[in-house]
Design a protein around this motif. Structure first.
Motif, short mmCIF file in Angstrom:
data_model
loop_
_atom_site.label_atom_id
_atom_site.label_comp_id
_atom_site.label_asym_id
_atom_site.label_seq_id
_atom_site.Cartn_x
_atom_site.Cartn_y
_atom_site.Cartn_z
N UNK A 136 1.08 -1.17 -0.01
CA UNK A 136 -0.11 -0.05 0.03
C UNK A 136 0.98 1.17 -0.02
N UNK A 137 1.97 1.23 0.86
CA UNK A 137 2.68 2.33 0.97
C UNK A 137 3.49 2.74 -0.22
N UNK A 138 4.13 2.13 -0.88
CA UNK A 138 4.65 2.39 -2.36
C UNK A 138 3.65 2.93 -3.13
N UNK A 139 2.41 2.34 -3.27
CA UNK A 139 1.56 2.59 -4.23
C UNK A 139 0.98 4.22 -4.19
N UNK A 140 0.86 4.23 -2.65
CA UNK A 140 0.10 5.51 -2.28
C UNK A 140 1.17 6.68 -2.46
N UNK A 141 2.55 6.50 -2.16
CA UNK A 141 3.55 7.46 -2.27
C UNK A 141 3.92 7.81 -3.90
N UNK A 142 3.62 6.70 -4.63
CA UNK A 142 3.69 7.12 -6.18
C UNK A 142 2.60 8.08 -6.60
N UNK A 143 1.37 7.75 -6.07
CA UNK A 143 0.10 8.65 -6.57
C UNK A 143 0.54 10.11 -5.81
N UNK A 144 0.90 10.20 -4.61
CA UNK A 144 1.31 11.52 -4.21
C UNK A 144 2.46 12.18 -4.98
N UNK A 145 3.29 11.51 -5.32
CA UNK A 145 4.33 12.10 -6.23
C UNK A 145 3.60 12.72 -7.50
N UNK A 146 2.98 11.62 -8.12
CA UNK A 146 2.36 12.02 -9.39
C UNK A 146 1.58 13.26 -9.31
N UNK A 178 -0.84 -4.20 -4.93
CA UNK A 178 -1.71 -3.01 -4.49
C UNK A 178 -1.57 -2.14 -5.51
N UNK A 179 -2.81 -1.18 -5.57
CA UNK A 179 -2.71 -0.03 -6.31
C UNK A 179 -3.85 1.02 -5.78
N UNK A 180 -3.61 2.12 -5.84
CA UNK A 180 -4.35 3.17 -5.29
C UNK A 180 -4.94 4.21 -6.20
N UNK A 181 -6.03 4.75 -5.98
CA UNK A 181 -6.33 6.15 -6.66
C UNK A 181 -6.81 7.20 -5.64
#
Ligand code: UT7
Length: 331
Positions: A61-71, A167-170
């Motif tokens: 979850x953490x790397x998926x959400x981190x990537x989303x925040x960076x984007x 894991x993936x997040x929106x």
């Protein structure tokens, strides 16, 4: 007061799959199966496995959400709420959302897990959208994440060939241009529990030496029965969603189906009158990652999506739970 309707728009997507691959050829060495059977019956060639002592669902979850925040160019501290759809939480309690928020430094967020198996992302997305539409929250992260390898019996050829980890997040934000989550139909039928469940480890049958010896802490599935319900359930609910919104297959840019079995995906696409080019399929690479399949597809196809695209998400899974969501892509 403004009369403009607030919709919940997806404004960023992040994803994570572990590096380690478990191929059909690896499985041939573990159980009595073969690559050809797995590919023709399911469409799967390989899956990802999260390895490492103590590594848990929150670590995806953490790397998926981190990537989303960076984007999106935001800090985790700006997240109001994190919802994690999962059936493989780090622990029975506290929730994986709680643990992940701490690891992320999402100090201003509250969060919770949603247990709806393969429909976990759709259930969570509907909940997240409602929080945005209420006007009370501005940044809600919805994640689908499962470390299925933690509950798969690698001596059972009927289940171990299907599942993988990911894991993936929106990110959901309020939007006034009419794009975003439009409609959703969610269903559940607890009588389906008998066909897909984990026998022990809950309050009904707490863990004991006996439950461990009987291999009752693994996912139990009667594949054929689930298959029959899934084909009908996912196709019916998708058709119902189109019909009640006056849409036909021609209006839909993309179908994003839960990736459980290529034959279930084909049946749903046919029922909606959609050609294969409009269907997101990555089951061959990742297998069935339970709550993560749908957001992992959005993550992989993100660069091909255009503002205003009509997208239908559809899922069926343990519970039984199932549903479909219609959204208009927002960027
Ligand atoms: O995501 C949550 C919801 N889950 C699903 O949607 C999964 C739905 N179910 C399925 O996708 C399929 O039922 C499976 C992929 C699990 C199984 O495929 P199937 O075509 O339904 O196979 P089956 O269970 O009817 O088994 C057919 C035969 C059996 O042998 P006999 O009795 O005909 O001799 C099985 O023992 O295939 C055998 N078999 C295998 N053979 C080689 C079962 N698993 C394997 C295997 N390799 N891994």
């Amino acid at each position: 007061m403004s009369n403009i309707k607030i919709t919940a728009a997806i404004t960023a997507v992040g994803g994570y799959v572990p590096e380690d691959k478990l191929t059909n050829f690896d499985l041939e060495k573990m159980v009595d199966t073969n690559d050809e059977w797995i590919r023709t019956r399911t469409g799967i060639s390989e899956r990802r496995i999260l390895k490492g002592e103590g590594m848990a669902t929150s670590d995806m979850v953490v790397p998926a959400v981190r990537q989303l925040c960076e984007k999106r160019g935001i800090s985790p501290e700006e997240i109001d709420c994190l919802i994690v759809g999962t059936v493989t939480p780090d622990m029975v309690f506290p929730s994986t959302a709680n643990v992940a928020c701490d690891k992320l430094g999402a100090k201003n967020a509250w969060g919770f897990d949603v247990s709806a198996a393969c429909s976990g992302f759709l259930y969570s997305l509907t909940q997240g959208a409602a929080l945005i539409e209420s006007g009370r929250y501005k940044k809600v992260v919805v994640c689908g994440a499962d470390k299925m390898s933690a509950i798969v019996d690698y001596t059972d050829r009927a289940t171990c060939i299907i599942f993988g980890d990911g894991a993936a997040a929106v990110l959901l934000e309020p939007n006034e241009d009419g794009t975003g989550i439009q409609d959703s139909i969610l269903k559940s039928d607890g009588s389906g529990c008998q066909f897909l469940h984990m026998k022990a480890g809950g309050s009904k049958k707490p863990a004991s030496i006996e439950t461990v010896m009987a291999r009752e802490h693994f996912a139990y599935q009667e594949g054929q029965a689930v298959f029959k319900f899934a084909v009908k359930g996912m196709a019916d609910v998708s058709a119902e969603l189109l019909e009640r919104n006056g849409l036909t297959g021609d209006d839909i840019a993309w179908l994003v189906p839960h990736q459980a079995n290529l034959r279930i995906i084909d049946a749903t696409a046919n029922r909606m009158g959609l050609p294969k080019e409009k269907v997101m399929i990555n089951i061959q690479k990742y297998g069935n990652t339970t709550a993560a399949t749908i957001p992992l597809c959005l993550w992989e196809w993100e660069s091909q999506l255009k503002k205003g695209d009509n997208i239908v998400l559809a899922a069926f899974g343990g519970g039984f739970t199932w549903g479909a969501t219609w959204l208009k892509w927002s960027y």
